[in-house]
Design a protein around this motif. Structure first.
Motif, PDB file in Angstrom:
ATOM      1  N   VAL A  29       3.860  -6.012  -9.850  1.00  0.00           N
ATOM      2  CA  VAL A  29       5.294  -5.729  -9.862  1.00  0.00           C
ATOM      3  C   VAL A  29       5.670  -4.925  -8.620  1.00  0.00           C
ATOM      4  O   VAL A  29       6.685  -5.193  -7.981  1.00  0.00           O
ATOM      5  CB  VAL A  29       5.673  -4.956 -11.150  1.00  0.00           C
ATOM      6  N   ASP A  30       4.830  -3.965  -8.254  1.00  0.00           N
ATOM      7  CA  ASP A  30       5.108  -3.147  -7.059  1.00  0.00           C
ATOM      8  C   ASP A  30       5.123  -3.998  -5.796  1.00  0.00           C
ATOM      9  O   ASP A  30       5.984  -3.816  -4.934  1.00  0.00           O
ATOM     10  CB  ASP A  30       4.057  -2.037  -6.910  1.00  0.00           C
ATOM     11  N   GLU A  31       4.170  -4.932  -5.701  1.00  0.00           N
ATOM     12  CA  GLU A  31       4.119  -5.805  -4.521  1.00  0.00           C
ATOM     13  C   GLU A  31       5.371  -6.680  -4.440  1.00  0.00           C
ATOM     14  O   GLU A  31       5.964  -6.835  -3.369  1.00  0.00           O
ATOM     15  CB  GLU A  31       2.863  -6.683  -4.558  1.00  0.00           C
ATOM     16  N   MET A  34       8.298  -4.435  -3.444  1.00  0.00           N
ATOM     17  CA  MET A  34       8.249  -4.070  -2.025  1.00  0.00           C
ATOM     18  C   MET A  34       8.668  -5.255  -1.146  1.00  0.00           C
ATOM     19  O   MET A  34       9.417  -5.096  -0.195  1.00  0.00           O
ATOM     20  CB  MET A  34       6.842  -3.594  -1.625  1.00  0.00           C
ATOM     21  N   ALA A  35       8.180  -6.447  -1.500  1.00  0.00           N
ATOM     22  CA  ALA A  35       8.539  -7.644  -0.728  1.00  0.00           C
ATOM     23  C   ALA A  35      10.038  -7.910  -0.839  1.00  0.00           C
ATOM     24  O   ALA A  35      10.710  -8.171   0.165  1.00  0.00           O
ATOM     25  CB  ALA A  35       7.740  -8.841  -1.221  1.00  0.00           C
ATOM     26  N   ALA A  36      10.575  -7.828  -2.053  1.00  0.00           N
ATOM     27  CA  ALA A  36      12.008  -8.060  -2.260  1.00  0.00           C
ATOM     28  C   ALA A  36      12.830  -7.010  -1.521  1.00  0.00           C
ATOM     29  O   ALA A  36      13.853  -7.317  -0.916  1.00  0.00           O
ATOM     30  CB  ALA A  36      12.333  -8.035  -3.751  1.00  0.00           C
ATOM     31  N   SER A  37      12.379  -5.769  -1.560  1.00  0.00           N
ATOM     32  CA  SER A  37      13.085  -4.695  -0.861  1.00  0.00           C
ATOM     33  C   SER A  37      13.107  -4.955   0.641  1.00  0.00           C
ATOM     34  O   SER A  37      14.130  -4.735   1.294  1.00  0.00           O
ATOM     35  CB  SER A  37      12.409  -3.348  -1.123  1.00  0.00           C
ATOM     36  N   GLY A  38      11.991  -5.430   1.168  1.00  0.00           N
ATOM     37  CA  GLY A  38      11.916  -5.740   2.592  1.00  0.00           C
ATOM     38  C   GLY A  38      12.893  -6.842   2.979  1.00  0.00           C
ATOM     39  O   GLY A  38      13.607  -6.738   3.981  1.00  0.00           O
TER      40      GLY A  38
END
Length: 108
Positions: A29-31, A34-38
């Motif tokens: 979920v964190d990965e 982080m990808a979506a946030s980027g």
């Protein structure tokens, strides 16, 4: 028999081992976060850049319109001054004409 059951654990079954391996390949979920946030950050940056560009273009347009209005006003004022000068000249020459005509008739 109990020892054999304990020996035969879930990881020994190929489908369970396969499922565990595919779980390991799935991003956490964190990965994903982080990808979506980027990606979102990049989109927002592009959007901000686009809006900045639009604002600069709008300011340039306004500045150009203001300059055009100033030039038009200047031309209008110049034409008005020329018209005023021409009218003054007409009045002066008309007065001269009647002065000369009056003097001419007075002398004859």
């Amino acid at each position: 028999s109990k020892a054999k059951v304990e020996q035969f654990t879930a990881s020994d079954r190929p489908e369970v081992a396969e499922m565990q391996q595919s779980q390991a390949l799935k991003p956490s979920v964190d990965e994903v976060y982080m990808a979506a946030s980027g990606v979102l950050a990049e989109i927002l940056e592009e959007l901000y850049h686009h809006l900045e560009l639009q604002e600069l273009q709008r300011r340039d347009r306004l500045r150009a319109e203001e300059e055009a209005q100033k030039q038009n006003l200047l031309r209008t004022m110049t034409v008005c001054a020329e018209v005023e000068e021409a009218m003054d000249e007409i009045v002066r020459s008309t007065l001269r004409y009647f002065e000369e005509k009056g003097e001419g008739s007075a002398t004859s």
